[in-house]
Design a protein around this motif. Structure first.
Motif, PDB file in Angstrom:
ATOM      1  N   THR A 205       0.892  -1.520   0.127  1.00  0.00           N
ATOM      2  CA  THR A 205      -0.021  -0.275  -0.002  1.00  0.00           C
ATOM      3  C   THR A 205       0.965   1.252  -0.173  1.00  0.00           C
ATOM      4  OG1 THR A 205      -0.181  -0.107   2.135  1.00  0.00           O
ATOM      5  CG2 THR A 205      -1.583  -1.295   0.941  1.00  0.00           C
ATOM      6  N   ARG A 206       1.959   0.837   0.818  1.00  0.00           N
ATOM      7  CA  ARG A 206       3.065   2.502   0.599  1.00  0.00           C
ATOM      8  C   ARG A 206       3.731   2.807  -0.465  1.00  0.00           C
ATOM      9  NH1 ARG A 206       5.291   4.142   5.942  1.00  0.00           N
ATOM     10  NH2 ARG A 206       7.151   3.696   4.801  1.00  0.00           N
ATOM     11  N   VAL A 207       3.993   1.802  -1.310  1.00  0.00           N
ATOM     12  CA  VAL A 207       4.252   0.947  -3.006  1.00  0.00           C
ATOM     13  C   VAL A 207       3.163   2.098  -3.857  1.00  0.00           C
ATOM     14  CG1 VAL A 207       4.730   0.103  -4.797  1.00  0.00           C
ATOM     15  CG2 VAL A 207       6.183  -0.028  -2.923  1.00  0.00           C
ATOM     16  N   THR A 208       2.151   1.880  -3.361  1.00  0.00           N
ATOM     17  CA  THR A 208       0.475   1.662  -4.871  1.00  0.00           C
ATOM     18  C   THR A 208       0.148   3.516  -4.205  1.00  0.00           C
ATOM     19  OG1 THR A 208       0.145  -0.742  -4.834  1.00  0.00           O
ATOM     20  CG2 THR A 208      -1.155   1.274  -5.881  1.00  0.00           C
ATOM     21  N   TYR A 209      -0.277   4.170  -3.229  1.00  0.00           N
ATOM     22  CA  TYR A 209      -0.325   4.907  -2.767  1.00  0.00           C
ATOM     23  C   TYR A 209      -0.237   6.218  -1.337  1.00  0.00           C
ATOM     24  CZ  TYR A 209      -4.503   3.116  -5.086  1.00  0.00           C
ATOM     25  OH  TYR A 209      -5.462   2.562  -6.643  1.00  0.00           O
ATOM     26  N   ASN A 210       1.046   5.290  -0.976  1.00  0.00           N
ATOM     27  CA  ASN A 210       1.529   5.675   0.099  1.00  0.00           C
ATOM     28  C   ASN A 210       1.038   5.839   0.885  1.00  0.00           C
ATOM     29  OD1 ASN A 210       4.230   6.707  -1.687  1.00  0.00           O
ATOM     30  ND2 ASN A 210       3.121   7.513  -2.757  1.00  0.00           N
ATOM     31  N   LEU A 211       0.343   5.092   1.319  1.00  0.00           N
ATOM     32  CA  LEU A 211      -1.036   5.035   2.434  1.00  0.00           C
ATOM     33  C   LEU A 211      -0.180   4.132   3.637  1.00  0.00           C
ATOM     34  CD1 LEU A 211      -4.292   6.342   1.814  1.00  0.00           C
ATOM     35  CD2 LEU A 211      -2.342   7.436   3.027  1.00  0.00           C
ATOM     36  N   ASN A 212      -0.455   3.974   4.703  1.00  0.00           N
ATOM     37  CA  ASN A 212      -0.204   2.591   5.760  1.00  0.00           C
ATOM     38  C   ASN A 212      -1.963   2.334   5.985  1.00  0.00           C
ATOM     39  OD1 ASN A 212       2.668   2.098   6.596  1.00  0.00           O
ATOM     40  ND2 ASN A 212       2.180   4.094   8.118  1.00  0.00           N
ATOM     41  N   ILE A 213      -1.478   0.536   6.028  1.00  0.00           N
ATOM     42  CA  ILE A 213      -2.647   0.147   6.401  1.00  0.00           C
ATOM     43  C   ILE A 213      -3.659   0.444   7.311  1.00  0.00           C
ATOM     44  CG2 ILE A 213      -1.853  -2.294   5.543  1.00  0.00           C
ATOM     45  CD1 ILE A 213      -2.407  -2.781   8.287  1.00  0.00           C
ATOM     46  N   THR A 214      -3.408   1.522   7.833  1.00  0.00           N
ATOM     47  CA  THR A 214      -4.549   2.154   9.421  1.00  0.00           C
ATOM     48  C   THR A 214      -5.072   2.981   8.074  1.00  0.00           C
ATOM     49  OG1 THR A 214      -2.184   3.220   9.876  1.00  0.00           O
ATOM     50  CG2 THR A 214      -2.869   1.224  10.731  1.00  0.00           C
ATOM     51  N   GLU A 215      -4.408   4.006   7.393  1.00  0.00           N
ATOM     52  CA  GLU A 215      -5.051   5.415   6.841  1.00  0.00           C
ATOM     53  C   GLU A 215      -6.207   4.657   5.506  1.00  0.00           C
ATOM     54  OE1 GLU A 215      -1.863   8.310   6.572  1.00  0.00           O
ATOM     55  OE2 GLU A 215      -1.047   6.229   6.406  1.00  0.00           O
ATOM     56  N   ILE A 216      -5.630   3.695   4.693  1.00  0.00           N
ATOM     57  CA  ILE A 216      -6.008   3.012   3.468  1.00  0.00           C
ATOM     58  C   ILE A 216      -7.154   2.803   3.759  1.00  0.00           C
ATOM     59  CG2 ILE A 216      -4.595   1.348   2.764  1.00  0.00           C
ATOM     60  CD1 ILE A 216      -4.370   2.392   0.414  1.00  0.00           C
ATOM     61  N   SER A 217      -8.500   2.428   2.812  1.00  0.00           N
ATOM     62  CA  SER A 217      -9.993   2.306   2.765  1.00  0.00           C
ATOM     63  C   SER A 217      -9.776   0.908   2.678  1.00  0.00           C
ATOM     64  CB  SER A 217     -10.495   2.609   1.504  1.00  0.00           C
ATOM     65  OG  SER A 217     -10.019   2.315   0.204  1.00  0.00           O
ATOM     66  N   ALA A 218     -10.190  -0.266   2.662  1.00  0.00           N
ATOM     67  CA  ALA A 218     -10.603  -1.581   2.527  1.00  0.00           C
ATOM     68  C   ALA A 218      -9.930  -1.994   0.498  1.00  0.00           C
ATOM     69  CB  ALA A 218     -11.270  -2.006   3.089  1.00  0.00           C
ATOM     70  N   LEU A 219     -11.095  -0.980  -0.153  1.00  0.00           N
ATOM     71  CA  LEU A 219     -10.546  -1.427  -1.772  1.00  0.00           C
ATOM     72  C   LEU A 219      -9.815  -0.785  -2.342  1.00  0.00           C
ATOM     73  CD1 LEU A 219     -12.417  -2.645  -4.079  1.00  0.00           C
ATOM     74  CD2 LEU A 219     -12.869  -0.070  -3.703  1.00  0.00           C
ATOM     75  N   GLY A 220      -8.782   0.517  -2.200  1.00  0.00           N
ATOM     76  CA  GLY A 220      -7.807   1.081  -2.179  1.00  0.00           C
ATOM     77  C   GLY A 220      -6.741  -0.083  -1.813  1.00  0.00           C
ATOM     78  N   GLY A 221      -6.788  -0.749  -0.619  1.00  0.00           N
ATOM     79  CA  GLY A 221      -6.251  -1.583  -0.649  1.00  0.00           C
ATOM     80  C   GLY A 221      -5.689  -3.073  -0.399  1.00  0.00           C
ATOM     81  N   LEU A 222      -7.016  -3.879  -1.356  1.00  0.00           N
ATOM     82  CA  LEU A 222      -7.197  -4.785  -1.857  1.00  0.00           C
ATOM     83  C   LEU A 222      -6.142  -4.498  -2.496  1.00  0.00           C
ATOM     84  CD1 LEU A 222     -10.155  -5.704  -0.241  1.00  0.00           C
ATOM     85  CD2 LEU A 222      -8.413  -6.705  -0.199  1.00  0.00           C
ATOM     86  N   ILE A 223      -6.904  -3.522  -4.381  1.00  0.00           N
ATOM     87  CA  ILE A 223      -6.027  -2.975  -4.937  1.00  0.00           C
ATOM     88  C   ILE A 223      -4.817  -3.113  -5.420  1.00  0.00           C
ATOM     89  CG2 ILE A 223      -6.253  -2.301  -7.342  1.00  0.00           C
ATOM     90  CD1 ILE A 223      -8.884  -3.832  -6.419  1.00  0.00           C
ATOM     91  N   SER A 224      -4.056  -2.695  -3.889  1.00  0.00           N
ATOM     92  CA  SER A 224      -3.461  -2.711  -4.030  1.00  0.00           C
ATOM     93  C   SER A 224      -2.042  -3.687  -4.099  1.00  0.00           C
ATOM     94  CB  SER A 224      -2.603  -1.692  -2.704  1.00  0.00           C
ATOM     95  OG  SER A 224      -2.810  -0.485  -2.777  1.00  0.00           O
TER      96      SER A 224
END
Length: 469
Positions: A205-224
């Motif tokens: 998630t930090r590569v794809t959206y520069n966000l930690n798992i505590t911040e990113i939505s589950a959808l954005g995370g799963l797509i990451s």
């Protein structure tokens, strides 16, 4: 001027305006170019398209850069085997799809700022054993979750009818539930041990959206996770070439270095069904004014030189999303292995991701190529600007450094307000509203095509089955 002459002039003006279906597209990125291409495909000679692009190139945030005769992507770097529209366009335009698996030469590691918590082995079986020993079966469970989300996304390609809101899209393909919670909350709800998510998944998630798992939505995370796994491709000629070909083949009048400054409502007429139809005036920084039957805004409403929209907008369109500021740093130089606690430069992984608790100044490192004399071409993603002091710790010697700052994508947090596809009750459309749910190359292409379908269906009651592959 007598009344008769005035009426003649008005009639000539109205007939001239109503005689053509003219569409203005503001923004020549992936979404705007996709909208132009599909409008032309569905409506043919019945539509006249003008595409305004404020820069001198097409592709928007999808951009390639060349250093020392080596080319790399600055922004959107890859697409997945389930991104069927991108795959279709690459093939249709005669471009070359390259599998990342065919180019991968080095190992990967997960760095916490002080040491590698995981290093890939030269042997796949050893890597699998190490992963199982450290993370257990959580790896398989989470891979299954991401595959499930990607297949739900892929279900849209069997459909040809357009959707009218982002909510409709998410609910139709059973993805809405993943936009309301963080990725961490989703994993906890599944009862997973959190070591693997905090190390491997956080790296993704930090590569794809520069966000930690505590911040990113589950959808954005799963797509990451999908976007960091296998079955990934890029276009050899540059991913931006898809936008170039789409815009060129649409037959649009492409106006480079032309910034639109204002969109306003000109007048409304009623058709035979007493439905109001709007006309729009598009003004540019050069003082030009033209009238259109439809406008497609294909640039974020949050951009720093925004288009003035001189008409009321839906409340959701006035909610500004926070766009993520990303620093991409490209360096040609000799890496310092001691920075990573290693003795030999050959032991440095070619892909370095960072864990959720990382103290590192970068979120990821990708070694793109190493010359025969040991000089590496390295790409960094970070949310802070790299100083010379930082770079001089990572490199023994630097021969060339290139820094790029860009507003990459909305901060994909849970419950991000979903912006509208239509900005009025007539023909004013918005491509980048889709980024409230997901910001990927394929999302922009799909959103542009969907808007083309909405417009074509309204004007021509188009049957999209004949265009469906």
């Amino acid at each position: 001027m007598n009344k008769a002459l005035t009426l003649v002039i008005i009639c000539i003006f109205v007939v001239g305006v109503l005689g053509n279906n003219r569409v203005a597209i503001i923004g020549g990125g992936m979404g705007g170019s996709s909208a132009a291409y599909h409008l032309s495909k569905y409506l043919g000679d019945d539509v006249e398209i003008v595409l305004y692009e404020r820069s001198g190139r097409l592709g928007g945030r999808v951009q390639s850069v060349t250093m020392q005769d080596i080319t790399t992507e600055l922004g959107g770097s890859v697409y997945h085997k389930l991104n069927y529209l991108m795959i279709e366009l690459v093939k249709e335009f005669g471009l070359t799809a390259v599998s990342l698996g065919d180019e991968s030469t080095g190992k990967f590691g997960i760095w916490n700022g002080e040491e590698f918590v995981f290093l890939e082995s030269d042997w796949n079986i050893v890597t699998a054993i190490k992963a199982l020993w450290r993370w257990g079966l959580t790896t398989l469970n989470i891979d299954g979750d991401s595959s499930s989300a990607s297949f739900r996304w892929a279900a849209q390609y069997s459909e040809t009818e357009p959707w009218h809101t982002i909510e409709e899209f998410l609910e139709k393909y059973n993805l809405k539930q993943f936009t309301n919670i963080t990725l961490e909350e989703y994993f906890q709800s599944q009862g997973y041990d959190m070591l693997y998510p905090n190390e491997m998944i956080a790296g993704m998630t930090r590569v794809t959206y520069n966000l930690n798992i505590t911040e990113i939505s589950a959808l954005g995370g799963l797509i990451s996770i999908v976007g960091s796994g296998s079955d990934l491709y890029h276009v050899k000629e540059g991913n931006y070439r898809v936008a170039e070909e789409a815009a060129k083949r649409s037959g649009a009048d492409i106006r480079f270095k032309t910034r639109v400054t204002k969109v306003s409502l000109d007048f409304e007429i009623e058709d035979e069904n007493n439905i109001k139809k709007s006309k729009y005036i598009v003004e540019t920084e050069h003082g030009e004014k033209e009238i259109y039957d439809a406008v497609i805004l294909a640039t974020p409403l949050e951009t720093f030189k925004p288009v003035e929209i001189a008409m009321p907008l839906p409340p959701a369109a006035n909610i500004k999303r926070e766009y993520r500021k990303v620093y991409t740093t490209l360096v040609f130089g000799e890496l310092n292995p001691s920075y990573f606690g290693l003795e030999n430069v050959d032991d440095i992984p070619h892909t370095i991701m960072t864990s959720s608790d990382s103290s590192s100044p970068f979120n990821s490192i990708g070694i793109k190529e190493i010359t025969p004399d040991g000089v590496a071409f390295v790409k960094f993603f970070s949310t802070i600007e790299f100083t010379d002091d930082i770079l001089d710790q990572i490199f023994v010697k630097r021969f060339e450094t290139n820094k790029h700052i860009w507003w990459a994508y909305p901060k994909l947090v849970p419950n991000l307000p979903l912006q509208p596809i239509k900005l009025d009750n007539s023909h004013f459309y918005y491509v980048n509203g889709f980024e409230s749910a997901l910001s990927v190359i394929e999302g922009s292409l799909v959103s542009g095509r969907n808007i083309a379908r909405l417009l074509a269906k309204d004007w021509k009651d188009c049957n999209f089955e004949e265009f469906h592959h």
